[in-house]
Design a protein around this motif. Structure first.
Motif, short mmCIF file in Angstrom:
data_model
loop_
_atom_site.label_atom_id
_atom_site.label_comp_id
_atom_site.label_asym_id
_atom_site.label_seq_id
_atom_site.Cartn_x
_atom_site.Cartn_y
_atom_site.Cartn_z
N ALA A 1 0.81 -1.21 0.00
CA ALA A 1 0.00 0.00 0.00
C ALA A 1 0.85 1.27 0.00
O ALA A 1 1.79 1.36 0.79
CB ALA A 1 -0.93 0.00 1.21
N ASN B 1 0.67 0.70 -3.18
CA ASN B 1 0.95 -0.03 -4.41
C ASN B 1 0.38 -1.45 -4.35
O ASN B 1 0.09 -1.96 -3.28
CB ASN B 1 2.46 -0.04 -4.67
N TYR C 1 4.98 -0.91 -7.63
CA TYR C 1 5.44 0.49 -7.61
C TYR C 1 4.47 1.43 -8.31
O TYR C 1 4.88 2.34 -9.04
CB TYR C 1 6.86 0.59 -8.17
N HIS D 1 13.63 -1.94 -7.74
CA HIS D 1 12.91 -0.97 -8.57
C HIS D 1 14.00 -0.11 -9.20
O HIS D 1 14.56 0.76 -8.53
CB HIS D 1 12.01 -0.16 -7.64
#
Ligand code: NAG
Ligand code: NAG
Ligand code: NAG
Length: 393
Positions: A302, A304, A327, A368
């Motif tokens: 959260a 995401n 993401y 990421h």
């Protein structure tokens, strides 16, 4: 042919040595992105001419893109458009054809090379249409209109048949269409010469399953259709309403239609725990002996959402292996590159493409590494924001 308006932005770094991607945005554009390994940048943005570009069918060897129109209000028809990909991602329109409303996916099939025809899955208007390529502006070659006797187990979503995806099996002889509204996986035999589809008996899911997208896995050792069938060719289907992934055994009875037998269903989570209310499992992709689902609106990271990873054993059964962040929110689309070391995730509502690293050996998703917002963000549950992303390779 309508002219397209292309906005060329400055290019950073060497395009030749970078990896590139295409991403559609529901505001009407196709965007060319350059990924350096660290940074993700917008190279150009081109208007597709569509009301709601919903999907990209990418033909790498043929250097072509096909983009359908999901238009489901306003105009009664949209367009399927095609582009040739030139140097540095320049796009030249090569054809278009009017389509009924609500195309959410397209697939190339038939012909000598598997690219002679294109099928369109129409969520909104409960049908499948086909065109011979190249697109000339002519009406569909074939229309398969689907009906239901009454509503399904989830009446709000199963008011009518809703074909959501179209894809070809590993032999190129069958075109499959998960139908979210009718709880069916529709199976069509392909006449490769004429492009004509003949309907086979569909596979039925449990009521309320809502099959949305599918992807085949073929054992690396399989070398022929017979061996593929014998050695465990499996179809994985992402179920949007049940929020599960199902594995289906694939058989090829001689001279007949492809048949499917369900063997396993798992939720996206450890211990087969249920998805939170509001989750809508979306896409499914296979890479090597791993399969992944995108779990829209599960808010596991959260605010995401998550992707799930499963390992595929030699007989095609799967085991849950992990979840990782998308993401962004509402991951409608994702694509794993050929080398298997990066995954591009298209988060629809936050309108960003997130790139995460992937270990090609373990299939695990890692850091990421890059991110790019494309145009305007969307609003939850609306058809806006990013609709599709594919690697250009
Ligand atoms: C591609 O773009 C780069 C950077 O703008 C430019 O130097 C190069 O000439 C272009 N290549 C072609 C084939 O247009
Ligand atoms: C996992 O949960 C789903 C959804 O509740 C169910 O359909 C499936 O049978 C379960 N699978 C196993 C192996 O328990
Ligand atoms: C959610 O994704 C955004 C955008 O990539 C990122 O900045 C943020 O840190 C993420 N939040 C969490 C809790 O992972």
């Amino acid at each position: 042919m309508l002219p397209t308006h292309s906005l060329l932005l400055p290019l950073f770094g060497s395009v030749a040595s970078a990896a590139n991607l295409w991403a559609t945005h529901y505001s009407g554009t196709i965007n060319y992105l350059t990924f350096s390994g660290k940074d993700l940048k917008l190279s150009s943005s081109t208007r597709t001419g569509n009301n709601l570009p919903s999907w990209i069918t990418y033909d790498g060897p043929g250097k072509a893109l096909y983009i359908p129109d999901e238009v489901f209000y306003g105009p009664s028809t949209g367009n399927l458009v095609s582009f040739a990909i030139g140097n540095n991602g320049t796009l030249t329109p090569t054809g278009k054809a009017p389509t009924p409303q609500g195309v959410v996916a397209t697939a190339l099939y038939g012909g000598a090379d598997g690219k002679g025809f294109i099928a369109n899955a129409h969520y909104q208007s409960s049908q499948l249409t086909t065109f011979k390529l190249p697109l000339t502006g002519a009406a569909p070659q074939q229309t398969l209109k689907y009906t239901m006797n009454g509503k399904g187990a989830v009446p709000s979503r199963q008011d009518a048949p809703h074909p959501h995806h179209a894809f070809v099996d590993p032999t190129g002889d069958f075109l499959l269409v998960p139908d979210l509204g009718a709880d069916l996986i529709r199976i069509n035999k392909i006449d490769k010469t004429t492009g004509q589809l003949t309907e086979c008996s569909p596979a039925k899911t449990a009521p309320g399953t809502g099959p949305r997208h599918g992807a085949f896995w073929t054992p690396a050792t399989a070398s022929s259709r017979v061996r593929r069938a014998a050695e465990g060719t499996t179809l994985f289907v992402a179920n949007e309403l049940a929020n599960t992934i199902s594995g289906w055994s694939v058989s090829y009875p001689s001279g007949g239609c492809l048949t499917l037998t369900v063997k396993q269903s798992l939720t996206p989570y450890q211990g087969n725990s249920s998805a939170a209310t509001g989750t809508k499992v979306g896409e499914v992709h296979v890479k090597g002996n791993f399969v992944y689902t995108a779990n829209r609106n599960d808010k596991k990271f959260a605010p995401n959402d998550s992707l799930s990873q499963y390992t595929i054993s030699s007989d095609g059964t799967i085991a849950w292996a992990g979840i990782s962040s998308t993401y962004g929110t509402y991951p409608r689309t994702f694509d794993i590159n050929k080398a298997g070391d990066f995954v591009a995730i298209g988060d629809q509502t936050t309108a960003n493409v997130a790139i995460v690293s992937r270990d090609p050996v373990t299939g695990k998703l890692g850091d990421h590494v890059a991110d790019l917002r494309i145009s305007t963000v969307g609003t939850p549950e609306n058809e806006d924001g990013v609709s599709a992303v594919v690697w250009d390779e």
